[in-house]
Structure formats: structure tokens, C-alpha cells
Design a protein around this motif. Structure first.
Motif, PDB file in Angstrom:
ATOM      1  N   HIS A  94       0.857  -1.191  -0.058  1.00  0.00           N
ATOM      2  CA  HIS A  94      -0.010   0.186  -0.002  1.00  0.00           C
ATOM      3  C   HIS A  94       0.788   1.302   0.085  1.00  0.00           C
ATOM      4  N   ASP A  95       1.970   1.141   0.735  1.00  0.00           N
ATOM      5  CA  ASP A  95       2.758   2.415   1.015  1.00  0.00           C
ATOM      6  C   ASP A  95       3.376   2.588  -0.362  1.00  0.00           C
ATOM      7  N   ALA A  96       3.971   1.649  -1.054  1.00  0.00           N
ATOM      8  CA  ALA A  96       4.742   1.594  -2.343  1.00  0.00           C
ATOM      9  C   ALA A  96       3.697   2.237  -3.288  1.00  0.00           C
ATOM     10  N   ALA A  97       2.562   1.767  -3.265  1.00  0.00           N
ATOM     11  CA  ALA A  97       1.561   2.267  -4.372  1.00  0.00           C
ATOM     12  C   ALA A  97       1.151   3.724  -4.297  1.00  0.00           C
ATOM     13  N   ARG A  98       1.133   4.116  -2.980  1.00  0.00           N
ATOM     14  CA  ARG A  98       0.948   5.486  -2.499  1.00  0.00           C
ATOM     15  C   ARG A  98       2.110   6.280  -3.178  1.00  0.00           C
ATOM     16  N   ARG A  99       3.176   5.929  -2.697  1.00  0.00           N
ATOM     17  CA  ARG A  99       4.536   6.706  -3.279  1.00  0.00           C
ATOM     18  C   ARG A  99       4.595   6.899  -4.674  1.00  0.00           C
ATOM     19  N   LEU A 100       4.382   5.611  -5.550  1.00  0.00           N
ATOM     20  CA  LEU A 100       4.512   5.483  -6.905  1.00  0.00           C
ATOM     21  C   LEU A 100       3.389   6.498  -7.659  1.00  0.00           C
ATOM     22  N   THR A 101       2.554   6.688  -7.039  1.00  0.00           N
ATOM     23  CA  THR A 101       1.296   7.866  -7.343  1.00  0.00           C
ATOM     24  C   THR A 101       1.328   9.211  -6.763  1.00  0.00           C
ATOM     25  N   SER A 102       2.360   9.406  -6.023  1.00  0.00           N
ATOM     26  CA  SER A 102       2.139  10.671  -5.170  1.00  0.00           C
ATOM     27  C   SER A 102       2.515  11.839  -6.028  1.00  0.00           C
TER      28      SER A 102
END
Length: 278
Positions: free
Chosen positions: A249-257
Motif C-alpha cells: 500500500h505504501d509503495a503504491a501511494r509513493r508511486l502515485t504521489s
């Protein structure tokens, strides 16, 4: 509302998960709402969409029974024998449950990669369209030509591609990228506007994956489907074999930040709510 658009609950003792064997020790146990609740809380995910994991009517009934008593479940993606003359009647049974939102044949596991072109009963698919029930496509890149023919035949059917069509990220980039990347572009260009799940990428990676590992694949999905047609999913508990709920979840958030807040909100909730009519 933040929504997990793709996760599973199961009980191996039920006996119809052909792929779920004791060899998969990490997964071979009961996974239910109480297991997911603290993970959802850590990621600020209010509600999940629960997806079938066995190609049986009995498992879909099991999930619908669970959904009746579990308020957090936003919707259920079930299974129906779409090739059978009984399929319309079975769909009619399921749709009496308000949380029944979609069907998913397990295309990746079928011996015939072209099954979706010719096997489903037209009456079954037309029944899905008439009832506004969606269709989850569990595919690899090799299934793309057949899925395109199916989507063109049933242009009014709402379709979402699971797990970004499962790019084989664990392979070398030159092997993993094609024909996956072209297949994604072809699916995204279909005129009815297929959706796609931003899920399963960690599962398809090597252990120790990082944001850098996943970035090209997330960027390509964003480029082709746009933020308007992507929805985040955990693929939990399968995810546990190669990562954690919080890490993905955190990676997906960063990759769409780099997106605007409203665009991120669409990927992490609004698109799933709209697509599945939650």
C-alpha cells in the motif's frame, strides 16, 4: 472512502481451492475479516471487495454468507459456470444478494487460453449485462487477444483487468516487458473503457522488490488507463508470499504521489466504488 478493490477470504477445510495446497504453508489456513482488520486500519482502508478464489458455486455462496454478517465487506466478486445452460439462473440467484457485484472465471488457470472467445454462453453474458453485473478478467498477456475479441463482442459489459494482467516482473525486464506492455495498451484503447486493477505487482516480483522495481509497470498502467480507470487492490493474503499489506500500500501511494489528491483518491477508492456500484 478508501477501498481495497481486490482481496480474498478463504477456509481450506472447505475443500474446493484446487490451487491451495499444504505446500503453500503461509496461505494454508483460514483468512477472514478479523485477520484483515488491523491491516486495513494501518493503511486507512475502510472497506474491501472480496474476490472468489475457487471456481465453484459453493464458494461464492460462502462469500455471500460472510458478506451478510460482515459490514466491512463492500462487495463480492463471485464465480458462475458461464459455459453452462444453468448460468443465467445461478446469476439470478446471486444477484438477490445486494453485495454481489461481479463474476470472475479463473482464466489464468484454464487449459485453453482462448476459452473466453468461445466457451461462455451468450445468454449468461447478456444476463450479466442486463443486471449490470461486472466482469473481472484474471489474465496474463497471452490471454489479451482473446479478451479483446470477447470485449468487442460484448461492448456493454463492464470489465476490469485483474492485477494489471500480471506482468512477470520476476523475469528480466526485456522478457517481462513484452508482450505485456503492448497488450495493456491494446486493452486500454478498447472503446468501452476497460478498467484495470493496480494490484498483484508485488506478488509477481522477486523477493526484496522496491519502488524502483515496480515503477515502470505502475507508470505504464497509469499512462494507458489513466487515473480514471485504475483501482488499487492488495491481493491479500496472496500478497503475504512476497510482501506485506502495508509495504505494498505504501509503495503504491509513493508511486502515485505525483498525482493530484483527487486523482489519488480515485485510484484508492472512488473508481472501485463507481465501477462495482458499491
Amino acid at each position: 472512502m478508501n477501498i481495497d478493490a481486490h482481496q480474498h477470504y478463504w477456509d481450506p477445510k472447505r475443500g474446493d481451492y484446487g490451487w491451495l495446497t499444504p505446500d503453500l504453508a503461509l496461505l494454508y489456513r483460514v483468512f477472514g475479516p478479523d485477520d484483515l482488520a488491523p491491516l486495513r486500519k494501518s493503511a486507512n482502508i475502510e472497506r474491501p471487495v472480496v474476490v472468489q478464489a475457487a471456481p465453484t458455486i459453493a464458494e461464492t455462496r460462502y462469500l455471500l454468507d460472510l458478506a451478510r454478517s460482515e459490514d466491512s465487506i463492500a462487495g463480492v466478486v463471485g464465480w458462475a459456470p458461464l459455459h453452462s445452460a444453468d448460468a443465467p439462473a445461478i446469476i439470478d440467484e446471486f444477484v438477490r444478494e445486494p453485495k454481489f457485484k461481479a463474476v470472475r472465471p479463473m482464466l489464468q488457470d484454464l487449459p485453453d487460453d482462448t476459452w473466453i472467445e468461445h466457451a461462455p454462453s451468450p445468454k449468461a453474458i447478456e444476463r450479466l449485462i442486463d443486471l449490470d453485473i461486472a466482469f473481472d478478467a484474471l489474465i496474463f498477456a497471452r490471454h489479451v487477444p482473446s479478451l479483446i475479441k470477447f470485449a468487442e463482442r460484448y461492448s456493454k459489459l463492464r470489465i476490469v483487468v485483474d492485477h494489471g494482467a500480471k506482468p512477470q516482473i520476476r523475469d528480466r525486464r526485456d522478457i517481462a516487458w513484452q508482450p505485456w506492455a503492448d497488450g495493456i495498451a491494446q486493452l486500454a484503447a478498447l472503446p468501452q473503457g476497460l478498467f484495470c486493477k493496480l494490484s498483484g505487482l508485488a506478488t509477481e516480483s522477486n523477493p526484496g522488490w522496491t519502488d524502483e522495481t515496480l515503477q515502470p509497470y505502475v507508470a505504464h498502467l497509469l499512462e494507458q488507463f489513466g487515473y480514471e480507470r485504475l483501482m488499487w487492490g492488495s491481493d491479500w493474503p496472496v500478497l503475504e508470499m512476497n510482501g506485506s499489506y502495508t509495504a505494498w500500500h505504501d509503495a503504491a501511494r509513493r508511486l502515485t504521489s505525483h498525482l493530484e489528491k483527487a486523482e489519488q483518491d480515485a485510484i484508492f477508492g472512488e473508481n472501485a466504488r463507481a465501477f462495482y456500484c458499491l
